[in-house]
Design an enzyme around this catalytic site. Sequence first.
Site, short mmCIF file in Angstrom:
data_model
loop_
_atom_site.label_atom_id
_atom_site.label_comp_id
_atom_site.label_asym_id
_atom_site.label_seq_id
_atom_site.Cartn_x
_atom_site.Cartn_y
_atom_site.Cartn_z
N ALA A 23 44.17 41.13 37.24
CA ALA A 23 44.80 40.31 36.04
C ALA A 23 43.31 39.45 35.62
O ALA A 23 42.39 39.67 36.46
CB ALA A 23 45.50 39.00 36.71
N LYS A 24 43.45 38.75 34.38
CA LYS A 24 42.26 38.25 34.04
C LYS A 24 41.86 37.10 35.07
O LYS A 24 40.52 36.78 34.96
CB LYS A 24 42.59 37.57 32.65
N ARG A 25 42.58 36.66 36.08
CA ARG A 25 42.06 35.81 36.81
C ARG A 25 41.12 36.27 38.09
O ARG A 25 40.40 35.65 38.81
CB ARG A 25 43.23 35.16 37.52
N ASP A 26 41.01 37.51 37.94
CA ASP A 26 39.98 38.33 39.16
C ASP A 26 38.71 38.36 38.46
O ASP A 26 37.99 38.97 39.37
CB ASP A 26 40.48 39.71 39.14
#
Length: 315
Positions: A248-251
């Site tokens: 996910a983009k939070r990674d």
Amino acid sequence: MAVVPAAQLDSFARGAGRYAPSPSGDLHLGNLRTALLAWLFARSSGRRFLMRIDDLDRVRPGAAERQLADLAAIGLDWDGPVVRQSERLPHYDAAIERLTAAGLTYECYCTRREIQQAATAPHGPMGAYPGICRTLSADARARRRAEGRPAALRLRAAAADFEVVDDLHGRYRGPVDDVVLRRGDGTPAYNLAVVVDDAAQGIDQVVRGDDLLPSTPRQAYLASLLDLPIPRYAHVPLVLNESGQRLAKRDGAVTLADRRALGNTPEQVVSLLADSLGYTARTPSQLLEHFDPARLPREPWILAVDGLLQPSGCP
């Protein structure tokens, strides 16, 4: 009867694959890898490759345009104009009307909480919609309307499961339940829209992440009820983070824009994706020259974002 142009008939005879992102944000490396695979499957088999924006839900302004720009930047091309689901609402209404005329739909007034609290499904597998509204009387429906409850429209499924054939997973039999066809706010549901659109576009090959394999029997069953062709499927492994969760983009810096900001080129990103598939290539066209679906990894790609694609060390 309308006359179909000869060029269109020839186009449909070739079949098509597709990529159909939801414009909820920028594509990350996992999305780009799946798009690349969908393109490779289609082009290597002589099919057209189509692009569709599944924009009935979770739409962020400008996201679709950025997604298309990123796909073009890594070297993917597609045939014909981009189709947007939001422009095809009459087609979904027509499919729902056909199912309703056949007695295959019913109104559902359940809230999410009511569905979650139901322990078992009396006419379907564990975890399926429990059929709370399936046998409501006319008076019961009237009472719920009077309470102001919005009504979704569900399929009245006659099967508990359905089998599909997947190029990577073989025969797969999964649950079928009374899937939502139209949500309470009037929006056509994804499972209906994707079935109608794939058939209308002549798509006979669907390549997507293997997290969607469990929902595929529902879609194939729905296609059979509408007398629509069931496409070939290939559900490919996902990209996971180091914790084993879906990327996910939070990674971290996992979008193309992120990688470019760190000095990476689209060719370097393609090289990384190709390497994850067991190939060496800097462009999709180079990868296509050697692509063999039988060689694809069957396990998820675990992506360590830390130190990923440093410009000095990337090919």
